[in-house]
Every structure is written in C-alpha cells, then in structure tokens.
Design a protein around this motif. Structure first.
Motif, PDB file in Angstrom:
ATOM      1  N   THR B  43       0.835  -1.212   0.000  1.00  0.00           N
ATOM      2  CA  THR B  43       0.000   0.000   0.000  1.00  0.00           C
ATOM      3  C   THR B  43       0.867   1.258   0.000  1.00  0.00           C
ATOM      4  OG1 THR B  43      -1.768  -1.170   1.124  1.00  0.00           O
ATOM      5  CG2 THR B  43      -1.824   1.225   1.261  1.00  0.00           C
ATOM      6  N   ARG B  47       0.722   4.198  -2.729  1.00  0.00           N
ATOM      7  CA  ARG B  47       0.469   5.588  -2.322  1.00  0.00           C
ATOM      8  C   ARG B  47       1.555   6.521  -2.835  1.00  0.00           C
ATOM      9  NH1 ARG B  47      -1.691   5.117   3.988  1.00  0.00           N
ATOM     10  NH2 ARG B  47      -3.785   4.406   3.465  1.00  0.00           N
ATOM     11  N   LEU B  50       0.975   7.218  -6.403  1.00  0.00           N
ATOM     12  CA  LEU B  50      -0.135   8.171  -6.583  1.00  0.00           C
ATOM     13  C   LEU B  50       0.192   9.562  -6.027  1.00  0.00           C
ATOM     14  CD1 LEU B  50      -2.997   5.760  -5.572  1.00  0.00           C
ATOM     15  CD2 LEU B  50      -2.787   6.876  -7.789  1.00  0.00           C
ATOM     16  N   ILE B  52       0.346  10.357  -3.005  1.00  0.00           N
ATOM     17  CA  ILE B  52      -0.373  10.649  -1.758  1.00  0.00           C
ATOM     18  C   ILE B  52       0.662  10.830  -0.647  1.00  0.00           C
ATOM     19  CG2 ILE B  52      -1.968   9.696  -0.040  1.00  0.00           C
ATOM     20  CD1 ILE B  52      -3.418   8.290  -2.315  1.00  0.00           C
ATOM     21  N   ILE B  53       1.725  10.023  -0.701  1.00  0.00           N
ATOM     22  CA  ILE B  53       2.863  10.256   0.197  1.00  0.00           C
ATOM     23  C   ILE B  53       4.126  10.310  -0.656  1.00  0.00           C
ATOM     24  CG2 ILE B  53       1.889   9.315   2.320  1.00  0.00           C
ATOM     25  CD1 ILE B  53       3.212   6.676   1.701  1.00  0.00           C
ATOM     26  N   PRO B  79      -8.738   1.795  -3.599  1.00  0.00           N
ATOM     27  CA  PRO B  79      -7.963   1.600  -2.364  1.00  0.00           C
ATOM     28  C   PRO B  79      -8.435   0.367  -1.598  1.00  0.00           C
ATOM     29  CG  PRO B  79      -9.582   3.334  -2.049  1.00  0.00           C
ATOM     30  CD  PRO B  79      -9.727   2.866  -3.462  1.00  0.00           C
ATOM     31  N   GLU B  81      -8.990   0.314   1.684  1.00  0.00           N
ATOM     32  CA  GLU B  81     -10.072   0.750   2.571  1.00  0.00           C
ATOM     33  C   GLU B  81     -11.046   1.550   1.742  1.00  0.00           C
ATOM     34  OE1 GLU B  81      -8.024   2.764   5.770  1.00  0.00           O
ATOM     35  OE2 GLU B  81      -8.346   0.975   6.987  1.00  0.00           O
ATOM     36  N   ASP B 156      -5.699  -1.976  -4.887  1.00  0.00           N
ATOM     37  CA  ASP B 156      -5.054  -2.382  -3.637  1.00  0.00           C
ATOM     38  C   ASP B 156      -5.962  -3.392  -2.928  1.00  0.00           C
ATOM     39  OD1 ASP B 156      -3.393  -2.543  -1.521  1.00  0.00           O
ATOM     40  OD2 ASP B 156      -3.654  -0.468  -0.821  1.00  0.00           O
TER      41      ASP B 156
END
Lengths: 496, 305
Positions: B43, B47, B50, B52-53, B79, B81, B156
């Motif tokens: 994950t 991320r 993408l 995101i981090i 994702p 979740e 994911d």
C-alpha cells in the motif's frame, strides 16, 4: 493547483450542507424571527387605554382639574410626536406657524392652547397629508394613555365603610368596563388632604407625579386665595415657570443614537459572522469526519492534491456562510421594503457607513478573511478527528476562546468604549475580523484598519501553511490519537 | 516505454523502513501482481506512485513524468479501505470522481451508467450509497476507478470483502482493462487470483523485493519434485540430486521421491533414464505452485489461503 478541482470539492461541500435539514432550519430562523418580531412586539405592546375612575366626594373641582391636566399631557405628547414626524420628513411647510413645526421647545400650555385652537390632531394630520410626498405613511396619532369614565353609582352612593368593598368589586370587573385604578378624594378635602388610590397593579410614576402635581396646585391655589390673593393672582404665581428651550438633533442624529444606528450594519455583520461560523463550523466538521470515517480520503487523494481538498472545503464553507447572509440580508431588505415606514427610516442612517466604498471593501475583506481564518481551524480539526464527539472535544475550547471575548467586545462597542480590551482585540488576528467589523460604524482610524488587515492577511497565510501541513499529514493517519509531539511533527512534515 | 517505472524506492516512517530499495517496471497491457504479507509495503508503494505520500529516496516515473504531475486522467485507483459519500447517489458519485479526473460530466455519466449496467446495478443508479449493500457500494467504487478508462489501473487488495460472484466480475474487469492496453497493478496476498491473472509478479517481504518475474519463473525458484516407480539404479542418473525411497513395491521396484540438482530440467532426467536403460513404471513431475513460492520467499505466517 487545479482550480476546477477546488471548485468541484467546494460545490460538493455546499450541496452536502445544503441537503441538511439543519441548514434550512438555520437559514429560515432569522427570517422567521424577523417576521415574528413585529407581531410579538405588537402583541406585547400595551396600546389599550388605562381606565381610571376619579371619585370626588368633596364637591369641588379637583376631578375636573385632574382630567384637564391629563388631557393637556396627552396633547403635549401628540405635539411632540407630530414634531418628530414633521422633522423626520421635513414637512414644516404644512403650517410654518403651528407649534408642531417648532422643534426648539418644551411645549407649554400656550402651545397646547394654540394647537387646540387650530383644530387639534385631526386638523394637523389633514395639513400634513396635503403636503407629504407619496410613499410616506400618514402620521398616526398615539393612543391616549388614560381614559377617565364617570364614577359608577355604586361608588358615588357608597358609605365610607362600604367604599373599600365596592372599589374591590369594581377593580375585579372584566370586559370593556374594566377599571385599572380608582382615585378617591375625600368629603373633607382640602381640610383633610388625604387622597386614596386603589390599583390592580403598581401605578406608573408618571401618573402619580401628574396626579400629585394637579392636587398640589389645587391645594396651593386654595391656600393662596385664603391668604387674600385673588384667584387670578394665585393662578399667576402657580403658573410661574421657566421657559425651557430645547435643542436636539433630528431623529437618529443624536451622538449616542447616531453611534448606535451607524453601528447597526457593522455590528450585525460581526454577529452574523459569529453565528454563521458557529453553525457552519459543525457542518464542516461533519463533512470532514464523514470522509475520514467512511475511508474515502484515499480515493479522493488519488485524484486531487490535499491542498485542493482543503481549499475546496474552505471555499464550500465560505459559500455556505455567504449564501446564509445573502438570504438573511434579502429578508431584512424585504421587511424594510414592505414596511417602508419606520424601519426604512431607521435603516437609512444605519446604511450611512455603506456610502463609502472603502468601508464597504473593508467590511467585505474582514468578513471573508475572518471566515477563512476561523474555517481553516475547523477544517484542520476535521482532519484530526475520527468521530464527531472527538471533533467536538477539539472544537469547544477553540470556539470559547474565540467567541467569549467577542460577546464582551460587542457590548463595549455599543456603549461607545474604545478602551484597552477593544485595542487588544483589534490587533489579535483571531479576533480582528469581529472587532474591526464591529468598530467600523463607531469610527476606527484608517491606519488601524489597514494595519490589522495586513496582520490578518499574514495570519491567514501562516494558517494556510502550517494548518495545511497538519491537514495533509493528518489525512491518512487514521486511528492514531496524536499527542502534542506528533502534532508539532505534523506541522513540520512536508508530506508523509 | 513502461507505464510505470520505480527505481531504488525507499520509504521510512521514523525508524520503520516500509519500502527498501525497490525497483520494478510495468508495461502497457501487463497485469502485474504485487504480492506480500501484511505490512510488506504494498500500500505504501502504491500511495507513493499516486503521490499521496512522498518517498524518502528513489525515483518514480508514471507515463514518463514524476507522480506530482498528477496524470489523474489516465489513472484508476481502488484503495484497500473503501468508502463513499453516503448521501450521494451511485451515478452522482461516479460522475464526481470522473470530473475530478478531468472528464466532462456528460461523458462521465454515460460511461458510469454503462459500468453500472455491466455490474448489474443499472436500476440502482439513482440509489444513495447509504441505502446500498456493502457489495453494491464496492462495485460503485470499482466503477469510480474505471470510469476514466485508465491506462494505469491500480487495485489495492481488490478482492478482499468480495463474494465469489463479484470476485469473478472483478477478474473480468482486470482482463478487460489489460485487453484494451492498460497496465494493471494489483496487490494481494491471495495467491489464487495472482496465479490466474498475473503476467508478472513481484514478491515483497518487509519492504524488500524478494522476487520479480513471471509465474513460471517464480515456480522455477523452487526445485521441481518428481515421484517415480523405478529400480534403485534411478538414484545414479545424472541430474538426480537426491532419491528418497518412500515404498518397497517388491521385485526390486521402489517408489521414489526425487529431488533434482540445480539447473536440471525434468525432461533431461527422463531422457537420461531412457538412454541409460533405467526402467520406469511411473514418472511424475510435481511443480511448485505460487503458494509454495510465497511460503518459501515470504514466510508461512504471511500467507492467506
């Protein structure tokens, strides 16, 4: 940064809040209050005449004197009301010689006599209606405060022993014949100057003063004539009084009155800012908490940058606040238009601050900047909290810290104070928007507006940088309760 | 040109090394499995792809650009979740995400309706997400990932929480995306899906790459096991590392479990048996499956049946 993404987020936020029942309830609350206000006021307004029975058992002229004096006071009150109406609308040309077009005096017996000789209230209204422009409501004569019916036979024929019982029965009676007060002048008056008064409620000070004044005059008149003065000489001595010249600003123009009226719009804006922030704050939190608890942040962040999400939320919140204000101001304007009388007259001086483009710009700037400055706090709290109860825990202390001083501030401004507290609140950015908005009507130095405005802009920028970092760093940190150390690390973090 | 290229990617969260010097590339039309146990770094890697981090070090290239260029119009992401706005209808949700990815609202709506029809949700387009079952909402979320016809589809743990029917539907969508030339990356720790779908796969353990290659290459990392019924002479055939008798069948015949020497093909041993006159009554090859490879490379504790 993608502007269309920000707008999309803002539009979604707005639609979500607008779909809430609580939003519509809040939106309608003020208009309903505005509509109900006059009705409640009317219901509470005591426009019925108070019926007073004067029982004169002395056989003298005391009752006539009392009635004449109260009639005189009513006429003087009508003259004052007429004078204010004439002055407000500039209708002196209706009759330049009439007492009600002379505004510089405390009306005397001579003025009242002239007024009566010229036909009284009906003649005055006819003259005013003839000259008043279209669109101005006719003068409405105030309802007389007291009515003096003849004493009923049961009281006239009552012995001294029966009097209390019969007065009680009379005061207990209801309906059109209801009597509020009974004044009894004894058989031995003026040898025994005791006057008895029964009333259902605490009698007004004005009523007692006039009553006492009339009876004192009557007693003195009798005493003076007993000392050998002619009734005319005695009356002349009694009527010796200074002529009081009165200078007042036109209605709404007095210093304190003017301060209050000019502050209506700015103070209302400060109040509205406070109210709409409190209300929209909890809606914003609900939205942010939903995104976290529904685990849809990752899907969003795959499409947009965290900054776009934050700015979209802020813009959505601002749109909610502004639309609430638009509706409220629209309703207020509709009420003013519908009543186009007293309220419109009140609003005209209240809108005086809006005649300056600079002040209008300042109002808009401080309102928007204030909204953004506080909303960022709410958005950040939303990013920190996993549930509404957790969010409320963060929110309450912040709201108290912001709003408590503002309550005192608005009172201080209304009392015309510009002391240390007002100065401090002007320069602390969290309170600046409320304070400057509230002070705009009462008068604030240009350098203070510009200085505090620049400081506020700097504060908002710092908030956007640091709380933006906190927002970013907290978005995906689900289920972790950050301590102070973690919070500070998130302020520092670039993106983790 | 690869759709996605990752070079020497490292991500640290404080003391924790989440991704360790990871490199791989995914080509157009390829289905790329991202395998690893919980906490392997799957994950975190997605991320970072993408944006995101941000990585601690290393380089990521998506369609030849850095991830912060946000080529969201060409990327679809589901994702692990999952969740959507409860008060929004299925089609409004899909249109909202389509517009966030730069699509026109009308196009997003028409393709969204097409996807809902494919997912057997055509009559639920106007239903609010809050009024849908979990399975239905998951299909709507899949539609939000697919609505922009992405050229890079990242999923994911896409199969978690899906019933067998919807797992089949998802497999079809993965194959359909790959068929139209999209690169598909999906992370999982369920080996059956990876075995059925992946062209290539990457095995991660505690952030570190343990293997990258095709399924056959993965199987080849474990030596093949042979069971044979033959006389004792089979143990001397070249290429047989170890022959373990597991049963005496009488008259000189035994059942053997044979381990081959490294780099020895099963066919070579069979050929040598024939050429050297070693009689055979049975000769069966048992190739390692992905589960065995995963257990061998990642550890039994990480595997989920």
């Amino acid at each position: 940064m993608n502007r269309s993404n920000i707008l999309l987020v803002a539009a979604r936020e707005f639609r979500q809040i607008a779909a809430m029942k609580s939003f519509w309830l809040t939106l309608m609350l003020l208009p309903i209050a505005l509509a109900l206000g006059p009705l409640v006021g009317q219901a509470l307004d005591d426009d019925e005449e108070t019926r007073v029975v004067v029982l004169d058992r002395s056989g003298g002229t005391a009752r006539e004197a009392i009635l004449a004096r109260f009639e005189f006071e009513e006429d003087r009150y009508r003259l004052s009301a007429l004078s204010r109406y004439v002055r407000r609308h500039g209708l002196e040309q209706a009759d330049p010689q009439a007492p009600w077009t002379q505004h510089d005096r405390w009306y005397t017996e001579a003025d009242v006599a002239t007024f009566r000789a010229q036909g009284g209230i009906d003649a005055a209204i006819a003259k005013l209606d003839a000259v008043k422009p279209e669109g101005i409501a006719s003068f409405e004569a105030p309802t007389p405060q007291y009515e003096f019916p003849e004493a009923p036979e049961t009281l006239v024929s009552a012995s001294e022993e029966q009097l209390d019982e019969r007065v009680d029965a009379l005061l207990d009676s209801e309906g059109e014949e209801e009597v509020a007060t009974v004044v009894a002048i004894g058989r031995d008056y003026p040898a025994d100057p005791t006057i008895r008064l029964w009333s259902n409620e605490q009698p007004g000070t004005g009523f007692i003063t006039v009553l006492q004044d009339v009876l004192t005059g009557d007693l003195r008149q009798r005493l003076l004539t007993q000392r050998g003065l002619s009734p005319q000489e005695a009356a002349a001595i009694q009527s010796a009084a200074p002529a009081i010249a009165v200078t007042t600003p036109p209605p709404g123009g007095g210093a304190r009155e003017a301060l209050l009226i000019r502050s209506i719009v700015p103070l209302a804006l400060a109040y509205i800012l406070m109210m709409s922030l409190m209300l929209s704050g909890s809606w914003m939190l609900q939205g942010s908490v939903e995104e976290r608890s529904n685990k849809l942040l990752e899907s969003l962040l795959a499409c947009i940058r965290p900054e776009e999400l934050m700015y979209g939320k802020l813009l959505g919140a601002l749109a909610v606040g502004l639309s609430m204000i638009l509706v409220w101001v629209g309703c207020a304007a509709a009420v003013a238009f519908a009543t186009h009388g007293a309220i419109a007259d009140m609003i005209r001086p209240a809108l005086a601050p809006l005649t300056s483009p600079g002040i209008i710009l300042a109002m808009i700037y401080f309102f928007v900047a204030g909204y953004v400055a506080i909303s960022i706090l709410f958005v950040s709290i939303g990013a920190l909290a996993d549930s509404m109860s957790e969010a409320q825990g963060y929110l309450m202390p912040i709201l108290l810290a912001i709003l408590l001083p503002i309550t005192f501030l608005i009172q201080a401004i209304m009392m015309g104070q510009t002391g240390l507290m007002v100065q401090v609140l002007t320069w602390v950015p969290l309170w600046t928007p409320f304070t400057v908005l509230a002070r705009l009507g009462a008068g604030i130095e240009m350098w203070e507006i510009v200085g505090s405005g620049v400081l506020l802009a700097g504060f908002v920028w710092l908030e956007l940088v640091f709380l933006g970092r906190l927002f970013r760093a907290s978005l995906l940190a689900q289920g972790q309760k950050p301590g102070m150390k973690q919070l500070f690390e998130r302020f520092r973090a670039v993106r983790e | 040109m690869p759709v996605l290229e990752v070079e020497r990617l490292t991500k640290r969260f404080g003391e924790l090394l989440a991704v360790d010097d990871l490199s791989f590339a995914v080509e157009p039309g390829e289905i790329f499995g991202f395998l690893g146990g919980n906490g392997a770094g799957k994950t975190t890697t997605l991320r970072m792809v993408l944006d995101i981090i941000r990585p601690s070090s290393g380089r990521i290239s998506v369609f030849g650009s850095a991830p912060d260029q946000r080529n969201t119009a060409a990327i679809g992401f589901l994702p692990e979740e999952r969740g959507l706005y409860g008060h929004m209808s299925a089609i409004d949700t899909i249109v909202y995400f389509a517009r966030l990815k730069g699509m026109a609202a009308a196009e997003g709506r028409s393709h969204g309706l097409e996807l809902l029809a494919r997912f057997d949700l055509a009559d639920r387009a106007g239903t609010k997400i809050a009024d849908m079952s979990k399975g239905m909402a998951q299909k709507v979320q899949l539609a939000t990932a697919l609505v922009n016809r992405p050229q890079l589809l990242m999923l994911d743990e896409p199969f978690s929480g899906l019933d067998p029917v919807n797992q089949g539907l998802l497999e079809d969508e993965i194959l359909r995306a790959s068929g139209r030339g999209a690169a598909v990356i999906f992370s999982t720790h369920v080996m059956q899906h990876a075995e059925r779908l992946c062209d290539r796969l990457l095995l991660l353990r505690k952030g570190h790459k343990r293997f990258e290659g095709t399924i056959d290459e993965a199987r080849a990392t474990l030596p093949a096991r042979i069971t044979a019924v033959a006389p004792q002479s089979i143990a001397r055939v070249a290429g047989v590392h170890h022959a373990e008798p597991v049963g005496d069948l009488g008259a000189g015949w035994h059942e053997w479990t044979i381990t081959l020497a490294p780099d020895t093909e099963v066919g070579e041993v069979l050929e040598r048996c024939t050429s050297t006159g070693v009689p055979l009554r049975r000769f069966e090859e048992h190739r390692a499956n992905l589960h065995d490879v995963f257990v061998s490379l990642v550890g039994a504790a990480e595997v989920q049946p």
